[in-house]
Design a protein around this motif. Structure first.
Motif, PDB file in Angstrom:
ATOM      1  N   LEU A 242       0.823  -1.206   0.000  1.00  0.00           N
ATOM      2  CA  LEU A 242       0.000   0.000   0.000  1.00  0.00           C
ATOM      3  C   LEU A 242       0.862   1.263   0.000  1.00  0.00           C
ATOM      4  CD1 LEU A 242      -2.431  -1.336   2.706  1.00  0.00           C
ATOM      5  CD2 LEU A 242      -2.944  -1.114   0.272  1.00  0.00           C
ATOM      6  N   VAL A 243       0.563   2.150  -0.935  1.00  0.00           N
ATOM      7  CA  VAL A 243       1.299   3.400  -1.024  1.00  0.00           C
ATOM      8  C   VAL A 243       0.864   4.338   0.097  1.00  0.00           C
ATOM      9  CG1 VAL A 243      -0.332   4.569  -2.565  1.00  0.00           C
ATOM     10  CG2 VAL A 243       2.089   5.155  -2.667  1.00  0.00           C
ATOM     11  N   ASP A 244       1.765   5.187   0.532  1.00  0.00           N
ATOM     12  CA  ASP A 244       1.468   6.142   1.599  1.00  0.00           C
ATOM     13  C   ASP A 244       0.253   6.989   1.242  1.00  0.00           C
ATOM     14  OD1 ASP A 244       2.384   7.351   4.144  1.00  0.00           O
ATOM     15  OD2 ASP A 244       2.655   9.147   2.924  1.00  0.00           O
ATOM     16  N   GLY A 245      -0.677   7.153   2.182  1.00  0.00           N
ATOM     17  CA  GLY A 245      -1.865   7.962   1.967  1.00  0.00           C
ATOM     18  C   GLY A 245      -3.061   7.205   1.431  1.00  0.00           C
ATOM     19  N   THR A 246      -2.945   5.883   1.263  1.00  0.00           N
ATOM     20  CA  THR A 246      -4.056   5.095   0.723  1.00  0.00           C
ATOM     21  C   THR A 246      -5.256   5.143   1.655  1.00  0.00           C
ATOM     22  OG1 THR A 246      -2.611   3.570  -0.464  1.00  0.00           O
ATOM     23  CG2 THR A 246      -4.800   2.762   0.096  1.00  0.00           C
ATOM     24  N   PRO A 247      -6.455   5.511   1.145  1.00  0.00           N
ATOM     25  CA  PRO A 247      -7.666   5.478   1.975  1.00  0.00           C
ATOM     26  C   PRO A 247      -8.154   4.035   2.122  1.00  0.00           C
ATOM     27  CG  PRO A 247      -7.892   6.975   0.077  1.00  0.00           C
ATOM     28  CD  PRO A 247      -6.711   6.102  -0.178  1.00  0.00           C
ATOM     29  N   VAL A 248      -8.437   3.635   3.348  1.00  0.00           N
ATOM     30  CA  VAL A 248      -8.941   2.284   3.632  1.00  0.00           C
ATOM     31  C   VAL A 248     -10.446   2.350   3.840  1.00  0.00           C
ATOM     32  CG1 VAL A 248      -8.870   0.353   5.249  1.00  0.00           C
ATOM     33  CG2 VAL A 248      -6.754   1.509   4.571  1.00  0.00           C
ATOM     34  N   LEU A 249     -11.158   1.425   3.193  1.00  0.00           N
ATOM     35  CA  LEU A 249     -12.615   1.410   3.236  1.00  0.00           C
ATOM     36  C   LEU A 249     -13.169   0.440   4.273  1.00  0.00           C
ATOM     37  CD1 LEU A 249     -13.264   1.381  -0.621  1.00  0.00           C
ATOM     38  CD2 LEU A 249     -13.211   3.361   0.911  1.00  0.00           C
ATOM     39  N   ASP A 250     -12.446  -0.646   4.534  1.00  0.00           N
ATOM     40  CA  ASP A 250     -12.953  -1.621   5.492  1.00  0.00           C
ATOM     41  C   ASP A 250     -11.829  -2.570   5.917  1.00  0.00           C
ATOM     42  OD1 ASP A 250     -14.773  -2.837   7.154  1.00  0.00           O
ATOM     43  OD2 ASP A 250     -15.914  -3.830   5.567  1.00  0.00           O
ATOM     44  N   ILE A 251     -12.034  -3.204   7.054  1.00  0.00           N
ATOM     45  CA  ILE A 251     -11.124  -4.200   7.605  1.00  0.00           C
ATOM     46  C   ILE A 251     -11.950  -5.445   7.900  1.00  0.00           C
ATOM     47  CG2 ILE A 251      -9.523  -4.760   9.485  1.00  0.00           C
ATOM     48  CD1 ILE A 251      -9.510  -1.658  10.058  1.00  0.00           C
ATOM     49  N   LYS A 252     -11.451  -6.595   7.471  1.00  0.00           N
ATOM     50  CA  LYS A 252     -12.112  -7.855   7.804  1.00  0.00           C
ATOM     51  C   LYS A 252     -11.044  -8.859   8.237  1.00  0.00           C
ATOM     52  CE  LYS A 252     -15.763  -7.190   4.334  1.00  0.00           C
ATOM     53  NZ  LYS A 252     -16.869  -6.924   5.280  1.00  0.00           N
ATOM     54  N   PRO A 253     -11.315  -9.635   9.280  1.00  0.00           N
ATOM     55  CA  PRO A 253     -10.316 -10.616   9.716  1.00  0.00           C
ATOM     56  C   PRO A 253     -10.150 -11.718   8.693  1.00  0.00           C
ATOM     57  CG  PRO A 253     -12.372 -10.930  10.907  1.00  0.00           C
ATOM     58  CD  PRO A 253     -12.529  -9.662  10.114  1.00  0.00           C
ATOM     59  N   TYR A 254      -8.925 -12.186   8.565  1.00  0.00           N
ATOM     60  CA  TYR A 254      -8.618 -13.337   7.709  1.00  0.00           C
ATOM     61  C   TYR A 254      -8.884 -14.601   8.516  1.00  0.00           C
ATOM     62  CZ  TYR A 254      -5.905 -16.563   4.802  1.00  0.00           C
ATOM     63  OH  TYR A 254      -5.502 -17.611   4.018  1.00  0.00           O
ATOM     64  N   VAL A 255      -9.779 -15.440   8.000  1.00  0.00           N
ATOM     65  CA  VAL A 255     -10.174 -16.671   8.691  1.00  0.00           C
ATOM     66  C   VAL A 255      -9.662 -17.850   7.872  1.00  0.00           C
ATOM     67  CG1 VAL A 255     -12.104 -18.018   9.595  1.00  0.00           C
ATOM     68  CG2 VAL A 255     -12.217 -15.514   9.600  1.00  0.00           C
ATOM     69  N   PRO A 256      -8.623 -18.554   8.324  1.00  0.00           N
ATOM     70  CA  PRO A 256      -7.976 -19.582   7.498  1.00  0.00           C
ATOM     71  C   PRO A 256      -8.916 -20.641   6.943  1.00  0.00           C
ATOM     72  CG  PRO A 256      -6.619 -19.078   9.402  1.00  0.00           C
ATOM     73  CD  PRO A 256      -7.914 -18.358   9.606  1.00  0.00           C
ATOM     74  N   TYR A 257      -9.849 -21.172   7.750  1.00  0.00           N
ATOM     75  CA  TYR A 257     -10.664 -22.277   7.252  1.00  0.00           C
ATOM     76  C   TYR A 257     -11.557 -21.860   6.095  1.00  0.00           C
ATOM     77  CZ  TYR A 257     -15.283 -20.921   9.042  1.00  0.00           C
ATOM     78  OH  TYR A 257     -16.486 -20.291   9.247  1.00  0.00           O
ATOM     79  N   ALA A 258     -11.926 -20.578   6.054  1.00  0.00           N
ATOM     80  CA  ALA A 258     -12.794 -20.101   4.986  1.00  0.00           C
ATOM     81  C   ALA A 258     -12.033 -19.412   3.861  1.00  0.00           C
ATOM     82  CB  ALA A 258     -13.838 -19.130   5.556  1.00  0.00           C
TER      83      ALA A 258
END
Length: 240
Positions: free
Chosen positions: A126-142
């Motif tokens: 990610l380049v500096d200043g990138t706007p983030v829209l959402d965060i979701k956990p990484y779930v290995p089994y899925a």
């Protein structure tokens, strides 16, 4: 359907000052660290409750450096040498109908300081200043699919070049923290040159990285850093 309205929940502070040199996929530069600083009201402590139990997260973000260029139904992926066209939906190109990116990155920890709350990230693209829209956990089994397939050109990480430093760059190199040296080496090993420039071994390139201006040249399978020095006004002055 009515238009969709999106608001960034936070912004990335990273050592990648510009698109050129930023890894094209996450996980390729383990030394790449960043902070995701959340905007109010998304920085409420309750919103992050339980997230520290995960090792990785999905980040949905906006390709803010490319958005104004619009989209194209076909693109030339660098992994194909920049000559063959694929449909945009068969690639991760930023030139999309909606310039939304998706990356899985390592969650190195949470930030909980006066006036600053967010995530510490590692192995990002990610380049500096990138706007983030959402965060979701990484779930290995899925989310992990060992049996998944991809075309041969995209079935493994890109080849890496060896990285060396000219005598003119070694004096400056000696004064850098080991983490910064690792970031420089891992980033340049991916050969950040445009695909159509591969084979042009007499050309000198410049990249802004971690607040430094690097000049380098590629010959055969080796990158040589010719010089490096601090930028007059580092673009990512607010990054970690």
């Amino acid at each position: 359907m009515s238009d969709v309205s999106l608001a960034p929940i936070g912004v990335i502070h990273s050592a990648f000052d510009e698109k050129f040199g930023t890894p094209r996929q996450p996980g390729l530069v383990p030394a790449a660290e960043a902070e995701l600083i959340l905007h109010p009201p998304y920085d409420a402590p309750e919103a992050l409750r339980g997230l520290a139990q995960y090792s990785h997260v999905h980040l949905l973000f906006w390709f803010h450096r490319s958005a104004e260029q619009g989209w194209s139904p076909t693109v030339r992926p660098p992994r194909l040498g920049g000559n063959e066209r694929l449909g945009v939906f068969a690639t991760r190109s930023p030139f999309r109908p909606n310039p939304v990116g998706l990356s899985v990155v390592e969650l190195a920890g949470l930030i909980d300081e006066p006036g600053r709350r967010g995530l510490r990230l590692r192995g990002h693209d990610l380049v500096d200043g990138t706007p983030v829209l959402d965060i979701k956990p990484y779930v290995p089994y899925a989310d992990a699919h060992p049996q998944a397939r991809a075309p041969a050109a995209f079935s493994g990480p890109p080849p890496r070049l060896s990285v060396g430093f000219a005598e003119s760059a070694r004096a400056a190199l000696a004064g850098l923290p080991p983490a910064t040296v690792a970031l420089i080496e891992q980033t340049l090993a991916l050969d950040p040159r445009p695909a159509y420039r591969r084979g042009d071994e007499g050309r000198e390139y410049g990249v802004s990285l971690a607040g430094y201006n690097l000049r380098f040249r590629v010959a055969a399978d080796r990158v040589t850093v010719l010089s490096l020095g601090p930028l007059a006004a580092p673009p990512g002055a607010g990054r970690p």
